[in-house]
Enzyme design. Structure first.
Site, PDB file in Angstrom:
ATOM      1  CG  HIS A 265      40.939  41.083  32.550  1.00 61.41           C
ATOM      2  ND1 HIS A 265      39.824  41.866  32.683  1.00 61.41           N
ATOM      3  CD2 HIS A 265      40.898  40.614  31.264  1.00 61.41           C
ATOM      4  CE1 HIS A 265      39.150  41.880  31.549  1.00 61.41           C
ATOM      5  NE2 HIS A 265      39.779  41.129  30.657  1.00 61.41           N
ATOM      6  CG  HIS A 306      38.233  49.887  35.628  1.00 59.57           C
ATOM      7  ND1 HIS A 306      38.267  50.384  34.357  1.00 59.57           N
ATOM      8  CD2 HIS A 306      37.660  48.669  35.556  1.00 59.57           C
ATOM      9  CE1 HIS A 306      37.690  49.511  33.543  1.00 59.57           C
ATOM     10  NE2 HIS A 306      37.319  48.460  34.238  1.00 59.57           N
ATOM     11  CG  ASP A 363      36.421  41.681  39.135  1.00 53.54           C
ATOM     12  OD1 ASP A 363      37.180  42.328  38.399  1.00 53.54           O
ATOM     13  OD2 ASP A 363      35.670  40.776  38.720  1.00 53.54           O
TER      14      ASP A 363
HETATM   15  C1  SDX Z   1      38.453  44.089  35.337  1.00 52.46           C
HETATM   16  O1  SDX Z   1      39.467  46.873  31.375  1.00 52.46           O
HETATM   17  C2  SDX Z   1      38.288  46.447  31.803  1.00 52.46           C
HETATM   18  O2  SDX Z   1      37.263  46.922  31.395  1.00 52.46           O
HETATM   19  C3  SDX Z   1      38.336  45.308  32.799  1.00 52.46           C
HETATM   20  C4  SDX Z   1      37.022  44.912  33.435  1.00 52.46           C
HETATM   21  C5  SDX Z   1      36.061  44.296  32.429  1.00 52.46           C
HETATM   22  O3  SDX Z   1      34.845  44.291  32.699  1.00 52.46           O
HETATM   23  O4  SDX Z   1      36.552  43.716  31.415  1.00 52.46           O
HETATM   24  O5  SDX Z   1      36.395  46.025  34.035  1.00 52.46           O
HETATM   25  C6  SDX Z   1      37.233  43.848  34.511  1.00 52.46           C
HETATM   26  O6  SDX Z   1      39.489  43.614  34.990  1.00 52.46           O
HETATM   27  C7  SDX Z   1      38.342  44.979  36.551  1.00 52.46           C
HETATM   28  C8  SDX Z   1      39.729  45.192  37.256  1.00 52.46           C
HETATM   29  C9  SDX Z   1      39.967  43.997  38.162  1.00 52.46           C
HETATM   30  N1  SDX Z   1      41.352  44.029  38.697  1.00 52.46           N
HETATM   31  C10 SDX Z   1      41.575  44.302  39.991  1.00 52.46           C
HETATM   32  O7  SDX Z   1      40.693  44.592  40.803  1.00 52.46           O
HETATM   33  C11 SDX Z   1      43.039  44.151  40.397  1.00 52.46           C
HETATM   34  C12 SDX Z   1      43.473  45.369  41.236  1.00 52.46           C
HETATM   35  N2  SDX Z   1      43.532  46.540  40.388  1.00 52.46           N
HETATM   36  C13 SDX Z   1      44.783  46.906  39.788  1.00 52.46           C
HETATM   37  O8  SDX Z   1      45.566  45.818  39.389  1.00 52.46           O
HETATM   38  C14 SDX Z   1      44.644  48.035  38.773  1.00 52.46           C
HETATM   39  O9  SDX Z   1      43.815  48.987  39.332  1.00 52.46           O
HETATM   40  C15 SDX Z   1      44.141  47.728  37.362  1.00 52.46           C
HETATM   41  C16 SDX Z   1      44.921  46.639  36.714  1.00 52.46           C
HETATM   42  C17 SDX Z   1      42.706  47.339  37.418  1.00 52.46           C
HETATM   43  C18 SDX Z   1      44.283  49.006  36.545  1.00 52.46           C
HETATM   44  O10 SDX Z   1      45.653  49.228  36.404  1.00 52.46           O
HETATM   45  P1  SDX Z   1      46.216  50.492  35.563  1.00 52.46           P
HETATM   46  O11 SDX Z   1      45.139  51.174  34.812  1.00 52.46           O
HETATM   47  O12 SDX Z   1      47.404  50.017  34.800  1.00 52.46           O
HETATM   48  O13 SDX Z   1      46.623  51.498  36.688  1.00 52.46           O
HETATM   49  P2  SDX Z   1      47.999  51.468  37.416  1.00 52.46           P
HETATM   50  O14 SDX Z   1      48.350  50.063  37.820  1.00 52.46           O
HETATM   51  O15 SDX Z   1      48.971  52.240  36.606  1.00 52.46           O
HETATM   52  O16 SDX Z   1      47.633  52.241  38.760  1.00 52.46           O
HETATM   53  C19 SDX Z   1      47.736  53.645  38.852  1.00 52.46           C
HETATM   54  C20 SDX Z   1      48.248  53.886  40.285  1.00 52.46           C
HETATM   55  C21 SDX Z   1      49.553  53.171  40.591  1.00 52.46           C
HETATM   56  O17 SDX Z   1      50.221  53.890  41.602  1.00 52.46           O
HETATM   57  P3  SDX Z   1      51.365  54.995  41.192  1.00 52.46           P
HETATM   58  O18 SDX Z   1      52.385  54.231  40.340  1.00 52.46           O
HETATM   59  O19 SDX Z   1      50.629  56.054  40.410  1.00 52.46           O
HETATM   60  O20 SDX Z   1      51.914  55.463  42.508  1.00 52.46           O
HETATM   61  O21 SDX Z   1      47.292  53.353  41.224  1.00 52.46           O
HETATM   62  C22 SDX Z   1      47.896  52.297  41.955  1.00 52.46           C
HETATM   63  C23 SDX Z   1      49.110  51.848  41.168  1.00 52.46           C
HETATM   64  O22 SDX Z   1      50.083  51.276  42.031  1.00 52.46           O
HETATM   65  N3  SDX Z   1      46.898  51.225  42.047  1.00 52.46           N
HETATM   66  C24 SDX Z   1      46.649  50.509  43.133  1.00 52.46           C
HETATM   67  C25 SDX Z   1      45.590  49.662  42.791  1.00 52.46           C
HETATM   68  N4  SDX Z   1      45.226  49.866  41.522  1.00 52.46           N
HETATM   69  C26 SDX Z   1      46.062  50.835  41.060  1.00 52.46           C
HETATM   70  N5  SDX Z   1      47.222  50.507  44.370  1.00 52.46           N
HETATM   71  C27 SDX Z   1      46.709  49.616  45.249  1.00 52.46           C
HETATM   72  N6  SDX Z   1      45.662  48.773  44.999  1.00 52.46           N
HETATM   73  C28 SDX Z   1      45.092  48.770  43.784  1.00 52.46           C
HETATM   74  N7  SDX Z   1      44.074  47.942  43.532  1.00 52.46           N
END
Ligand code: SDX
Length: 426
Positions: A265, A306, A363
């Site tokens: 997050h 996201h 971010d």
């Molecule tokens: C913020 O919710 C909000 O509005 C948050 C925010 C706000 O203003 O409040 O926008 C701020 O938190 C932005 C996000 C910051 N976090 C990151 O940058 C961390 C990296 N991102 C991931 O951890 C992830 O993308 C999330 C947590 C942001 C979203 O996760 P989800 O929605 O649970 O999606 P998921 O993990 O289920 O991913 C779907 C697929 C998966 O692969 P498969 O299982 O389908 O094969 O995408 C992959 C994930 O492994 N994936 C990534 C990835 N993000 C998702 N793979 C590699 N790198 C990534 N960054």
């Protein structure tokens, strides 16, 4: 909201009719509140397809990359508004008149100081404590100082608490930085605007009061706007849940700060810079892209992906543009920006990221601007918490302003059935 219906047919049971509610924008929702009458719950870990509440504050269209605050696009607010005007809009629902804005800015200015005794809380922390640990503690402790505004059912108390929190977060954030530096904490100044005041408290010392660069102050203010609110994200949902028990506003915001801290997050902005450091050079990008794609490797591309945006995060676009402007203005040629842009380009052309609609989020570029402004990496999430306080408190106010229930999800239990303790135990 239209009276559309959904039918739920569970084998061997009569169909259950559920109302379908329509908002002003966005997907319809199926109202499952009456489902308990069937003796069943919905099951939705991570709330992937659950609307937790009704709200009028922020609207996100993840497919189109749209973000509106009270109907106004984030791009317009970032370019034409300022943070305190955006705060007024989020808190009150409309843009302020000239007079309303002057009154609001004046009220904030008159609440920027903290109680002198609050300083003693810092001495209990190690100097190298993570500033988010200090923020959680000190913001929660504010409830011990403002007994005059803790009645959450009193709209006046809610208003005063909102003003105090928006006004004091920059002061407390700067205090955490000064504490980590072993420098004296700086008092806020009423002759500076919100962003200038924050930079003054961060970087000036009693020995030397330097003028604040208007370029940096403008960039800081824009970063505050871009982080102000974002619908029902994890930390905002935490604040709503804490508030639904009747907890005081300072405790609720401290809970929001704790939730924001996680690297998935708000902690991602700090994690992006650490990741760029770890990647080191363009030559290593492919190796790290492979790690991000490897299911057996916990590494994720920080700043990418996201829950809602399956297109470009509109804030990331503005952030990237601001990045270019600030670095050009300052004559900084930051190799980490080059590396970030290359990483962005490679990742966005990689089938793994394209298939999963993974784009840079808010971010990804923010850390590079914060670094250019002189903010240390450990303070990045503190800046996020400072800016998001108005969003948290706006949702807290919205929830308390109409009938609400304590949030209390149920579960799918898969543990032991009832069993007795073994007899003859000693
Ligand atoms: C913020 O919710 C909000 O509005 C948050 C925010 C706000 O203003 O409040 O926008 C701020 O938190 C932005 C996000 C910051 N976090 C990151 O940058 C961390 C990296 N991102 C991931 O951890 C992830 O993308 C999330 C947590 C942001 C979203 O996760 P989800 O929605 O649970 O999606 P998921 O993990 O289920 O991913 C779907 C697929 C998966 O692969 P498969 O299982 O389908 O094969 O995408 C992959 C994930 O492994 N994936 C990534 C990835 N993000 C998702 N793979 C590699 N790198 C990534 N960054």
């Amino acid at each position: 909201m239209a009276d559309k219906k959904a039918q739920l047919i569970i084998e061997g049971n009569a169909p259950v009719e559920l109302p379908v509610l329509t908002g002003t924008m966005g997907p319809d929702v199926i109202d499952v509140r009456s489902l308990t009458a069937t003796g069943r719950f919905t099951f939705d870990p991570g709330f992937m397809s659950t609307a937790s509440c009704e709200s009028k504050i922020t609207y996100i269209d993840g497919d189109k990359g749209i973000l509106l605050h009270r109907g106004y696009p984030i791009e317009q607010l970032a370019e034409q508004s300022d943070y305190l005007e955006t705060c007024y809009l989020l808190l009150n629902g409309e843009l302020p008149s000239k007079e309303e804005k002057a009154k609001f800015v004046g009220t904030i200015k008159n609440h920027t100081m903290v109680h002198e005794q609050l300083k003693s809380f810092f001495n209990g922390f190690r100097r190298d404590a993570h500033p988010m640990a200090i923020m959680c503690g000190v913001v929660g402790a504010l409830s011990a100082f403002y007994h005059d505004s803790l009645d959450i059912n009193n709209p006046q108390h809610r208003e005063v608490s909102a003003m105090r929190l928006v006004a004091k977060m920059p002061t407390i954030a700067a205090m955490t930085y000064k504490y980590s530096m072993g420098q004296p904490m700086m008092y806020p100044r009423n002759d500076l605007n919100y962003a200038e005041n924050f930079l003054h408290m961060m970087f000036n010392t009693p020995c030397e009061i330097k003028p604040i660069s208007p370029v940096l102050a403008k960039a800081m203010d824009k970063i505050f706007i871009l982080h102000a609110d974002h619908e029902q994200n994890a930390s905002t949902s935490t604040v709503r849940l804490a508030g639904s028990s009747g907890a005081n506003p300072f405790a609720c915001i401290a809970a929001g700060i704790a939730a924001l801290w996680g690297p998935a997050h708000g902690g991602a902005n700090e994690a992006v810079l650490s990741m760029l450091d770890e990647i080191g050079s363009v030559e290593n990008i492919d190796k790290f892209i492979a790690k991000a794609k490897d299911k057996n490797d916990p590494f994720k591309l920080m700043g990418f992906g996201h829950r809602v945006y399956k297109n470009f995060d509109p804030r990331a676009k503005v952030m990237k543009q601001t990045c270019d402007e600030v670095l050009a203005e300052l004559g900084i040629n930051d190799p980490q920006l080059e590396l970030a842009m290359k990483l962005d380009e490679i990742a966005r052309n990689d089938p793994y990221f394209k298939e999963r609609n993974l784009y840079p989020n808010v971010d990804f570029y923010s850390g590079i601007i914060l670094k250019a402004i002189g903010i240390p990496t450990s303070m990045f999430t503190v800046i996020f918490a400072l800016a998001r306080t108005v969003g948290w408190i706006s949702h807290w106010k919205e929830m308390l302003s109409s009938p609400y229930k304590i949030g209390r999800p149920r579960q799918l239990y898969t543990g032991y059935e009832q069993r007795d303790l073994p007899s003859g135990r000693d």
